[in-house]
Design a protein around this motif. Structure first.
Motif, PDB file in Angstrom:
ATOM      1  N   LYS A   1      63.305  70.608  46.901  1.00 51.66           N
ATOM      2  CA  LYS A   1      62.659  71.687  46.519  1.00 51.66           C
ATOM      3  C   LYS A   1      61.904  72.622  47.535  1.00 51.66           C
ATOM      4  O   LYS A   1      61.507  73.589  47.476  1.00 51.66           O
ATOM      5  N   ILE A   2      61.230  71.691  48.434  1.00 48.32           N
ATOM      6  CA  ILE A   2      60.347  72.392  49.365  1.00 48.32           C
ATOM      7  C   ILE A   2      60.977  72.420  50.787  1.00 48.32           C
ATOM      8  O   ILE A   2      60.433  72.545  51.652  1.00 48.32           O
ATOM      9  N   GLY A   3      62.359  72.250  50.860  1.00 45.31           N
ATOM     10  CA  GLY A   3      63.225  72.463  51.976  1.00 45.31           C
ATOM     11  C   GLY A   3      63.420  71.350  52.943  1.00 45.31           C
ATOM     12  O   GLY A   3      64.006  71.449  54.116  1.00 45.31           O
ATOM     13  N   TYR A   4      63.333  69.990  52.362  1.00 46.56           N
ATOM     14  CA  TYR A   4      63.820  68.952  53.146  1.00 46.56           C
ATOM     15  C   TYR A   4      65.057  68.376  52.706  1.00 46.56           C
ATOM     16  O   TYR A   4      65.193  67.848  51.717  1.00 46.56           O
ATOM     17  N   SER A   5      66.076  68.257  53.677  1.00 42.75           N
ATOM     18  CA  SER A   5      67.547  68.018  53.257  1.00 42.75           C
ATOM     19  C   SER A   5      67.800  66.467  53.278  1.00 42.75           C
ATOM     20  O   SER A   5      68.518  65.973  52.445  1.00 42.75           O
ATOM     21  N   THR A   6      66.852  65.696  53.659  1.00 38.73           N
ATOM     22  CA  THR A   6      66.833  64.187  53.699  1.00 38.73           C
ATOM     23  C   THR A   6      65.660  63.765  53.211  1.00 38.73           C
ATOM     24  O   THR A   6      64.242  64.451  53.445  1.00 38.73           O
ATOM     25  N   SER A   7      65.658  62.641  52.095  1.00 41.49           N
ATOM     26  CA  SER A   7      64.363  62.329  51.612  1.00 41.49           C
ATOM     27  C   SER A   7      63.347  61.551  52.765  1.00 41.49           C
ATOM     28  O   SER A   7      62.427  61.514  52.821  1.00 41.49           O
ATOM     29  N   SER A   8      64.109  61.052  53.763  1.00 32.17           N
ATOM     30  CA  SER A   8      63.228  60.269  54.783  1.00 32.17           C
ATOM     31  C   SER A   8      62.559  61.125  55.460  1.00 32.17           C
ATOM     32  O   SER A   8      61.198  60.940  55.987  1.00 32.17           O
ATOM     33  N   HIS A   9      62.762  62.543  55.759  1.00 33.90           N
ATOM     34  CA  HIS A   9      62.181  63.540  56.524  1.00 33.90           C
ATOM     35  C   HIS A   9      60.821  63.950  55.353  1.00 33.90           C
ATOM     36  O   HIS A   9      59.740  64.110  56.028  1.00 33.90           O
TER      37      HIS A   9
ATOM     38  N   ILE B   1      59.610  62.058  53.253  1.00 26.35           N
ATOM     39  CA  ILE B   1      58.603  60.916  53.003  1.00 26.35           C
ATOM     40  C   ILE B   1      57.668  60.909  54.413  1.00 26.35           C
ATOM     41  O   ILE B   1      56.520  60.617  54.094  1.00 26.35           O
ATOM     42  N   ALA B   2      58.343  61.200  55.552  1.00 25.07           N
ATOM     43  CA  ALA B   2      57.542  61.177  56.677  1.00 25.07           C
ATOM     44  C   ALA B   2      56.359  62.371  56.789  1.00 25.07           C
ATOM     45  O   ALA B   2      55.425  62.025  57.103  1.00 25.07           O
ATOM     46  N   ALA B   3      56.871  63.484  56.383  1.00 23.24           N
ATOM     47  CA  ALA B   3      56.061  64.692  56.327  1.00 23.24           C
ATOM     48  C   ALA B   3      54.841  64.245  55.222  1.00 23.24           C
ATOM     49  O   ALA B   3      53.785  64.689  55.581  1.00 23.24           O
ATOM     50  N   PHE B   4      55.041  63.813  54.183  1.00 21.68           N
ATOM     51  CA  PHE B   4      54.097  63.612  52.971  1.00 21.68           C
ATOM     52  C   PHE B   4      53.166  62.549  53.801  1.00 21.68           C
ATOM     53  O   PHE B   4      51.924  62.649  53.409  1.00 21.68           O
ATOM     54  N   LYS B   5      53.734  61.386  54.301  1.00 22.10           N
ATOM     55  CA  LYS B   5      52.777  60.614  54.695  1.00 22.10           C
ATOM     56  C   LYS B   5      51.994  60.979  55.890  1.00 22.10           C
ATOM     57  O   LYS B   5      50.486  60.927  56.356  1.00 22.10           O
ATOM     58  N   LYS B   6      52.346  61.972  56.766  1.00 23.64           N
ATOM     59  CA  LYS B   6      51.566  62.586  57.667  1.00 23.64           C
ATOM     60  C   LYS B   6      50.581  63.608  57.432  1.00 23.64           C
ATOM     61  O   LYS B   6      49.481  63.413  57.997  1.00 23.64           O
ATOM     62  N   LYS B   7      50.549  64.014  56.095  1.00 23.93           N
ATOM     63  CA  LYS B   7      49.634  64.779  55.425  1.00 23.93           C
ATOM     64  C   LYS B   7      48.683  64.032  54.661  1.00 23.93           C
ATOM     65  O   LYS B   7      47.387  64.078  54.775  1.00 23.93           O
ATOM     66  N   PHE B   8      49.123  63.042  53.857  1.00 22.63           N
ATOM     67  CA  PHE B   8      48.239  62.357  52.984  1.00 22.63           C
ATOM     68  C   PHE B   8      47.868  60.819  53.243  1.00 22.63           C
ATOM     69  O   PHE B   8      47.201  60.125  52.550  1.00 22.63           O
ATOM     70  N   GLY B   9      48.622  60.518  54.244  1.00 22.93           N
ATOM     71  CA  GLY B   9      48.341  58.946  54.809  1.00 22.93           C
ATOM     72  C   GLY B   9      49.111  57.935  53.919  1.00 22.93           C
ATOM     73  O   GLY B   9      48.809  56.613  54.168  1.00 22.93           O
ATOM     74  N   THR B  10      50.024  58.370  53.111  1.00 22.94           N
ATOM     75  CA  THR B  10      50.500  57.318  52.391  1.00 22.94           C
ATOM     76  C   THR B  10      52.022  57.784  51.932  1.00 22.94           C
ATOM     77  O   THR B  10      52.267  58.971  51.918  1.00 22.94           O
ATOM     78  N   THR B  11      52.824  57.229  51.353  1.00 25.43           N
ATOM     79  CA  THR B  11      54.243  57.644  51.006  1.00 25.43           C
ATOM     80  C   THR B  11      54.005  58.175  49.738  1.00 25.43           C
ATOM     81  O   THR B  11      53.264  57.830  48.962  1.00 25.43           O
ATOM     82  N   PRO B  12      54.974  59.083  49.161  1.00 24.15           N
ATOM     83  CA  PRO B  12      54.907  59.569  47.868  1.00 24.15           C
ATOM     84  C   PRO B  12      54.936  58.433  46.862  1.00 24.15           C
ATOM     85  O   PRO B  12      54.314  58.655  45.955  1.00 24.15           O
ATOM     86  N   LYS B  13      55.991  57.492  46.964  1.00 22.69           N
ATOM     87  CA  LYS B  13      55.964  56.356  45.834  1.00 22.69           C
ATOM     88  C   LYS B  13      54.706  55.722  45.929  1.00 22.69           C
ATOM     89  O   LYS B  13      54.030  55.329  44.606  1.00 22.69           O
ATOM     90  N   LYS B  14      54.011  55.379  47.151  1.00 24.43           N
ATOM     91  CA  LYS B  14      52.494  54.690  46.937  1.00 24.43           C
ATOM     92  C   LYS B  14      51.400  55.342  46.431  1.00 24.43           C
ATOM     93  O   LYS B  14      50.544  54.971  45.324  1.00 24.43           O
ATOM     94  N   TYR B  15      51.748  57.059  46.802  1.00 23.64           N
ATOM     95  CA  TYR B  15      50.688  57.776  46.156  1.00 23.64           C
ATOM     96  C   TYR B  15      50.718  57.590  44.509  1.00 23.64           C
ATOM     97  O   TYR B  15      49.640  57.764  43.932  1.00 23.64           O
ATOM     98  N   LEU B  16      51.838  57.844  43.901  1.00 24.10           N
ATOM     99  CA  LEU B  16      52.025  57.733  42.421  1.00 24.10           C
ATOM    100  C   LEU B  16      51.508  56.532  42.033  1.00 24.10           C
ATOM    101  O   LEU B  16      51.001  56.495  40.790  1.00 24.10           O
ATOM    102  N   LEU B  17      51.884  55.316  42.541  1.00 22.97           N
ATOM    103  CA  LEU B  17      51.398  54.043  42.290  1.00 22.97           C
ATOM    104  C   LEU B  17      50.040  53.889  42.003  1.00 22.97           C
ATOM    105  O   LEU B  17      49.430  53.466  41.128  1.00 22.97           O
ATOM    106  N   ASN B  18      49.433  54.426  43.079  1.00 25.77           N
ATOM    107  CA  ASN B  18      47.841  54.503  43.029  1.00 25.77           C
ATOM    108  C   ASN B  18      47.381  55.390  42.188  1.00 25.77           C
ATOM    109  O   ASN B  18      46.557  54.815  41.471  1.00 25.77           O
ATOM    110  N   LEU B  19      47.941  56.399  42.033  1.00 23.14           N
ATOM    111  CA  LEU B  19      47.419  57.515  40.917  1.00 23.14           C
ATOM    112  C   LEU B  19      47.712  56.847  39.623  1.00 23.14           C
ATOM    113  O   LEU B  19      46.549  57.035  38.802  1.00 23.14           O
ATOM    114  N   ASN B  20      48.633  56.470  39.487  1.00 21.57           N
ATOM    115  CA  ASN B  20      48.908  55.672  37.869  1.00 21.57           C
ATOM    116  C   ASN B  20      47.994  54.337  37.649  1.00 21.57           C
ATOM    117  O   ASN B  20      47.170  54.224  36.575  1.00 21.57           O
ATOM    118  N   VAL B  21      47.413  53.802  38.785  1.00 20.85           N
ATOM    119  CA  VAL B  21      46.663  52.697  38.635  1.00 20.85           C
ATOM    120  C   VAL B  21      45.296  52.991  38.233  1.00 20.85           C
ATOM    121  O   VAL B  21      44.441  52.618  37.530  1.00 20.85           O
TER     122      VAL B  21
END
Length: 290
Positions: free
Chosen positions: A258-266, A268-288
């Motif tokens: 939706k935001i223009g990344y053709s591969t999930s790996s790219h 995930i790398a961008a998200f980690k650069k911004k927030f210091g964690t992967t999308p999956k870990k971010y959501l797990l931490n949020l749910n906790v």
């Protein structure tokens, strides 16, 4: 749901966090002494300050920040927070504030000797750098024992960004921004890249579309929004992605696309650069922490 939190950062230094996720307008009131400087940051939505028993109002619009100071009289906080609105406020005494700047106080207009006894008001746009800090304050999810320390650091960072009008001391001020027509072109450019964030136009194409030179586009964007076009768009896309993830309606691959990344790996790398964690870990931490 709506929530209000008041955190004492230090003596004469308080952080207020208003989060109104309800469908109703919420009213917040607090006594504020005359020696306190008020900073109000609207992350999203709308707020309205009411003074003198509704005889005077002042809007706090989305992505705007207000500085209020009146040494002559108290300015009690009477704030109407519209539905789906998030607002951060900092209250700090003039004495405490002086210690933060020491010899640099001449760079802050209302701290000049001529203005010390005068009331002061200014409105500024929230830069992408400030927006990141504000969102970090809202989405704090670390150990509660260091919460005050974390928020203290973020509060100082926010104040420094508020007064850091030019990150490059050797950069020339952009004189063409006094031309209202060019300001509108820069704002139109911002709307275009947000609308087309998955496939944004190149800088030259963007400049041509709004009718301005690429040099003026780059300088004007930095002047108004405090960052380059690329960095602004990156920050916006990551914040947009975070909100999509939190909605629970999309998986990581779908959000990346939706935001223009053709591969999930790219993505995930961008998200980690911004927030210091992967999308999956971010959501797990949020749910906790829910």
């Amino acid at each position: 749901m709506s929530s209000f939190e008041e955190i004492k950062i230090d003596d004469d230094f308080t952080l207020l966090r208003f989060q109104n996720d309800s469908e109703n307008t919420e009213t917040l009131e607090k006594q504020v002494g005359s020696g306190l400087i008020q900073f109000h940051f609207n992350v999203k939505g709308k707020g309205k300050f009411i003074f003198n028993n509704n005889s005077y109002t002042l809007d706090l619009n989305e992505e705007k920040a207000l500085l209020l100071y009146n040494p002559q009289k108290e300015l009690p906080l009477h704030l109407e927070v519209a539905p789906k609105s998030w607002i951060i406020s900092i209250l700090i005494s003039i004495k405490k504030f002086h210690t933060l700047f020491s010899s640099d106080t001449e760079m802050i207009p209302f701290l000049s000797k001529d203005n010390l006894e005068k009331k002061y008001y200014t409105e500024e746009s929230i830069s992408p750098s400030m927006a990141i800090v504000l969102n970090q304050i809202f989405h704090y999810n670390q150990n509660s024992s260091i919460k005050t320390l974390y928020l203290k650091g973020k509060s100082y960072e926010l104040l420094s960004l508020f007064f850091n009008t030019n990150e490059d001391p050797n950069a020339e001020h952009c004189p063409f921004l006094s031309d209202e027509e060019n300001v509108l072109k820069i704002k139109k450019a911002k709307e275009i890249i947000i609308k087309n964030m998955a496939e944004p136009p190149g800088l030259q194409e963007l400049a041509d579309e709004v009718g301005i030179s690429m040099k003026k586009l780059k300088a004007g964007f930095k002047e108004i929004y405090g960052d380059t076009v690329f960095n602004f768009l990156f920050d916006y896309k990551m914040e947009f992605a975070r909100k999509l993830l939190e909605s629970g309606s999309y998986n990581v691959n779908e959000v990346g696309l939706k935001i223009g990344y053709s591969t999930s790996s790219h993505f995930i790398a961008a998200f980690k650069k911004k927030f210091g964690t992967t999308p999956k870990k971010y959501l797990l931490n949020l749910n906790v922490n829910l």
